[in-house]
Design a protein around this motif. Structure first.
Motif, PDB file in Angstrom:
ATOM      1  N   SER A 247       7.735  14.693  -1.912  1.00 26.71           N
ATOM      2  CA  SER A 247       6.549  14.176  -1.226  1.00 26.71           C
ATOM      3  C   SER A 247       6.612  12.668  -1.036  1.00 26.71           C
ATOM      4  N   MET A 248       7.467  11.982  -1.799  1.00 26.74           N
ATOM      5  CA  MET A 248       7.591  10.525  -1.638  1.00 26.74           C
ATOM      6  C   MET A 248       8.325  10.161  -0.359  1.00 26.74           C
TER       7      MET A 248
ATOM      8  N   TYR B  89       6.666   8.260   2.653  1.00 30.25           N
ATOM      9  CA  TYR B  89       6.245   6.888   2.369  1.00 30.25           C
ATOM     10  C   TYR B  89       7.455   5.964   2.297  1.00 30.25           C
ATOM     11  N   LEU B  90       8.509   6.430   1.610  1.00 32.39           N
ATOM     12  CA  LEU B  90       9.710   5.598   1.479  1.00 32.39           C
ATOM     13  C   LEU B  90      10.360   5.391   2.844  1.00 32.39           C
TER      14      LEU B  90
ATOM     15  N   TRP C 272      -2.598   4.951   6.714  1.00 30.98           N
ATOM     16  CA  TRP C 272      -1.824   3.733   6.447  1.00 30.98           C
ATOM     17  C   TRP C 272      -0.451   3.833   7.080  1.00 30.98           C
ATOM     18  N   ILE C 273       0.097   5.058   7.082  1.00 24.23           N
ATOM     19  CA  ILE C 273       1.390   5.234   7.726  1.00 24.23           C
ATOM     20  C   ILE C 273       1.271   4.929   9.215  1.00 24.23           C
TER      21      ILE C 273
ATOM     22  N   GLY D  41      -4.282  11.678   2.679  1.00 27.46           N
ATOM     23  CA  GLY D  41      -3.133  11.303   1.862  1.00 27.46           C
ATOM     24  C   GLY D  41      -2.292  10.149   2.378  1.00 27.46           C
ATOM     25  N   GLY D  42      -2.937   9.091   2.869  1.00 23.78           N
ATOM     26  CA  GLY D  42      -2.177   7.918   3.274  1.00 23.78           C
ATOM     27  C   GLY D  42      -1.626   7.966   4.678  1.00 23.78           C
TER      28      GLY D  42
ATOM     29  N   GLU E  88     -10.309  17.224  -0.608  1.00 20.33           N
ATOM     30  CA  GLU E  88     -10.349  15.793  -0.901  1.00 20.33           C
ATOM     31  C   GLU E  88      -8.913  15.267  -0.908  1.00 20.33           C
TER      32      GLU E  88
ATOM     33  N   PRO F  44       7.020  16.600  -6.202  1.00 22.60           N
ATOM     34  CA  PRO F  44       6.431  15.269  -6.012  1.00 22.60           C
ATOM     35  C   PRO F  44       7.446  14.253  -5.491  1.00 22.60           C
ATOM     36  N   VAL F  45       8.698  14.420  -5.890  1.00 27.76           N
ATOM     37  CA  VAL F  45       9.724  13.481  -5.424  1.00 27.76           C
ATOM     38  C   VAL F  45       9.951  13.673  -3.923  1.00 27.76           C
TER      39      VAL F  45
ATOM     40  N   LEU G  41       0.813  -1.214   0.000  1.00 24.80           N
ATOM     41  CA  LEU G  41       0.000   0.000   0.000  1.00 24.80           C
ATOM     42  C   LEU G  41       0.845   1.262   0.000  1.00 24.80           C
ATOM     43  N   LEU G  42       1.915   1.266   0.815  1.00 32.78           N
ATOM     44  CA  LEU G  42       2.753   2.471   0.876  1.00 32.78           C
ATOM     45  C   LEU G  42       3.349   2.781  -0.493  1.00 32.78           C
TER      46      LEU G  42
ATOM     47  N   PHE H   4       1.451   5.104  -3.085  1.00 32.72           N
ATOM     48  CA  PHE H   4       1.593   6.553  -3.046  1.00 32.72           C
ATOM     49  C   PHE H   4       2.849   6.971  -3.797  1.00 32.72           C
ATOM     50  N   VAL H   5       3.915   6.184  -3.623  1.00 36.38           N
ATOM     51  CA  VAL H   5       5.168   6.501  -4.307  1.00 36.38           C
ATOM     52  C   VAL H   5       4.967   6.427  -5.823  1.00 36.38           C
TER      53      VAL H   5
ATOM     54  N   LEU I 115       2.885   9.345  -7.178  1.00 33.30           N
ATOM     55  CA  LEU I 115       3.656  10.591  -7.239  1.00 33.30           C
ATOM     56  C   LEU I 115       4.669  10.553  -8.376  1.00 33.30           C
TER      57      LEU I 115
ATOM     58  N   THR J 282       8.879   5.399   5.756  1.00 30.60           N
ATOM     59  CA  THR J 282       8.067   4.459   6.531  1.00 30.60           C
ATOM     60  C   THR J 282       8.330   3.032   6.076  1.00 30.60           C
ATOM     61  N   LEU J 283       8.455   2.864   4.747  1.00 27.14           N
ATOM     62  CA  LEU J 283       8.725   1.537   4.203  1.00 27.14           C
ATOM     63  C   LEU J 283      10.048   0.992   4.754  1.00 27.14           C
TER      64      LEU J 283
END
Lengths: 367, 311
Positions: B271-272, B275-276, B225-226, B221-222, B217, B268-269, A150-151, A154-155, A158, B278-279
């Motif tokens: 903004s990743m 998520y990265l 899930w984070i 933004g996830g 809306e 946008p990069v 899922l994570l 988002f990547v 984007l 957290t992964l």
């Protein structure tokens, strides 16, 4: 003679199907009631939806264009479920596949057939790559694939947005934020409808046959329903898990490639259009049947199309997402209730209850 | 404010969102129920807070509205997963889709409306005058102190220092044994799942009342899930979860900083990054050390419904 309710480890196929149908109907009724509360007339809206969805050849083409990505993402999630893995990342793999395919289509010159094959390979590769980290992390470190896949959605989203509005932006295309048109496309079969649809159906049928009739398919199903037993029987559980998860990613990547090369013809932000998330719904509705994906994909396409039609009547498109959630919720409830049967006779004695078969904790959807 | 202070200030503020949601999720998962609906709960919480504050201009009422909405949905989720015992993964995904879709549809009229009353900064005496750290940590709004200090310490005490906490954990590890010991398994699960859901919705309210002061809306933004990911990273411990959230907040703040200073990296990069990050947090510790994997293991009965007759 007394009657009592008893829970069985596996539901009857008929009651499972009935519960699912009932769940869908109830969800639609709930949505209709909600619409009625906000002042619209659900009946007249429903009539419009039905005529606008099935009423003309043009409308049917639109529906067919929605079905193929849903079959593929549904298939992707469904295959992973067979081995007990939740691929919540079909959305991201879809994006990765469409991105890789668009990259080939935009920048590699060559004869159309070669380019199309390369785009397909790139689409598969993109999806597989996007699934690689979650698959390896699950297989070797036991990291839940639900969160990792899922994570990455988002990547991927984007990344596509960045490329489409940045480095790959078409000259003079700033206002719409897309890449240039990709010249090579999947040939059309019937007006707008391209060969992506028969290809998706063929892939679904082939995989269904492989899972049902081959040794590989049998091992996958065993690994999914009872990994311990599979390990004792000498099956390579970990290897199967990795290959099936990568396969699942690859299929979602194909969905992205087909969307880019067949329907949209350029890369743009939001190209995945929630197809990945709706694929979860498709797979869950299809339950244990890979062929069932075809039917549930058609149902989801109708639902999605209804949302598009309703949005021209002042109903927000996001309502579709909410209704999907509702269908999913009722389906989950129905699935559990389908385990119960009314049986005749007195309550089980403690000893008989002990002898009753136990349910295995692993995912029953995998079987 | 200098660079480091500004970065930390934003990090603390941004981390508060997943911290609150993760604390709620820790409670639900400790009693053995995985709630994947956090994202949807946060969306509805964020929207209801905005709606309430636009109507009343009182941020506390916004918080209360989100709490009420979260509690109501949490009770529904608890009823479905604990009482009916439906598949928890499916129900969670359903709640996420339902919540996000509903919030997007209902929130259209409020999209972009600035929230009229926010939680303002409440500098703590003396502490806020510490150089660099003071303004970053001790000149925040009142909720930040609750999220980073009161709640994690309180929940840690509850979980690991009280008899009730022992019962609660027993329900998540071995419900049959807990049941045999006379602990009300279903009642505890029901209560803590509902409380966890309420905290998730309040996290949404914190998002729109303290961090991004308007509804739009996809504003969540996830982050839901984070939060779920942070719970796993934290090994189901409240204090670790908040620490993880602060790390997440730091990556978010770095992204903002990069945009503000025109780093040669596209927005946008940047903004990743969260998520990265957290992964990586999720994969690296358990992949690196098997001992870590054992220590941080999930409650043994996580995700499994409890049937008394199968004992």
């Amino acid at each position: 003679m007394t009657y009592r309710l008893q829970r069985f480890p596996t539901p009857l196929a008929t009651s499972a199907f009935a519960a699912r149908t009932l769940a869908v109907v109830l969800a639609l009724l709930t949505a209709g009631a909600a619409l009625a509360l906000t002042g619209s007339s659900p009946l007249s809206l429903a009539r419009e939806v039905v005529t606008d969805t099935f009423g003309s050849a043009f409308a049917l083409e639109d529906l067919a264009l929605l079905v193929s990505p849903l079959i593929l993402t549904g298939l992707s999630v469904s295959v992973a479920l067979r081995i007990g893995a939740w691929n919540i990342g079909a959305e991201g793999q879809f994006n990765a596949g469409s991105l890789a395919a668009a990259g080939i289509g935009l920048f590699v010159p060559g004869p159309p057939f070669v380019i199309l094959s390369l785009m397909l390979a790139a689409g598969i590769g993109g999806g597989v790559l996007w699934m690689a980290a979650p698959a390896l992390a699950r297989a070797y470190a036991g990291v839940s694939e639900i969160i990792t896949t899922l994570l990455l959605n988002f990547v991927a989203g984007l990344l596509v947005y960045w490329l489409a509005t940045g480095p790959w932006l078409a000259p003079g295309g700033r206002a719409i934020g897309t890449t240039a048109r990709i010249v090579v496309d999947i040939p059309e079969l019937w007006d707008e409808v391209h060969w992506g649809l028969p290809a998706a159906i063929l892939l679904c049928v082939t995989l269904s046959a492989l899972l049902r009739f081959t040794r590989w398919g049998y091992e996958i199903r065993v690994c999914g329903s009872n990994p311990q037993a599979a390990r004792y029987a000498g099956m390579p559980v970990r290897r199967h898990l990795i290959t099936v998860m990568l396969l699942s990613g690859g299929i979602a990547g194909v969905a992205g490639m087909v969307e880019v090369a067949g329907t949209v013809h350029h890369l743009q932000g939001g190209i995945s259009n929630n197809f990945g998330y709706l694929g979860i719904m498709v797979a869950v509705l299809a339950r244990r049947s890979t062929l069932g994906v075809l039917a549930s994909a058609l149902f989801m396409a109708v639902l999605l199309n209804s949302g598009i039609i309703l949005s021209t009547r002042g109903v927000d498109v996001s309502v579709v997402l909410a209704v999907t959630g509702l269908v999913l919720l009722y389906t989950a409830i129905g699935d559990e209730i389908a385990h119960y049967r009314i049986v005749r006779g007195a309550a089980l004695s403690a000893r008989a209850a002990e002898a009753a078969p136990k349910e295995y904790p692993p995912n029953e959807l995998a079987e | 404010m200098d660079l480091a202070t500004g970065l930390l200030h934003t990090a603390v503020l941004a981390g508060g969102v997943p911290a609150l949601a993760a604390l709620g999720e820790v409670l639900a998962e400790r009693v053995g129920v995985i709630n994947l609906g956090v994202e949807g709960l946060m969306a509805l919480g964020a929207l209801s807070a905005v709606v309430a504050v636009v109507a009343t201009s009182n941020p506390y009422l916004g918080l209360l509205a989100a709490l009420g909405v979260g509690l109501a949905l949490g009770l529904v989720f608890a009823f479905v997963t604990v009482q009916i015992r439906a598949n928890q993964v499916l129900c969670g995904l359903a709640l996420t889709l339902l919540g996000t879709g509903l919030a997007a549809a209902l929130g259209k009229p409020y999209s972009g409306t600035p929230v009229p009353a926010l939680f303002g900064p409440v500098p703590l005496p003396y502490l806020s005058r510490i150089p660099v750290l003071g303004p970053a940590f001790f000149a925040q709004n009142i909720l930040v102190y609750v999220i980073y200090l009161v709640l994690p310490v309180g929940l840690h005490y509850l979980l690991f220092r009280t008899r009730h906490g022992l019962h609660l954990r027993a329900v998540g590890e071995n419900p049959a044994a807990a049941d045999a010991a006379g602990i009300p398994v279903q009642r505890l699960r029901f209560c803590y799942v509902a409380v966890g859901a309420a905290l998730a919705a309040v996290a949404g309210a914190y998002l729109t009342l303290c961090f991004v002061p308007s509804w739009s809306e996809g504003v969540v933004g996830g982050r839901g899930w984070i939060a779920v990911a942070l719970v796993i990273f934290a090994g189901y411990r409240p204090i670790n979860a908040v620490a993880g959230a602060l790390l997440f907040g730091t990556t978010t703040a770095l992204g903002f900083l990069g945009q503000a200073r025109n780093w040669p990296v596209a927005a946008p990069v940047l903004s990743m990054l969260p998520y990265l990050a957290t992964l990586l947090l999720l994969i690296v510790p358990v992949a690196a050390s098997p001992a870590m994997r054992r220590r941080m293991a999930a409650p043994a009965a996580l995700g499994l419904a409890y049937f008394r007759d199968e004992r």
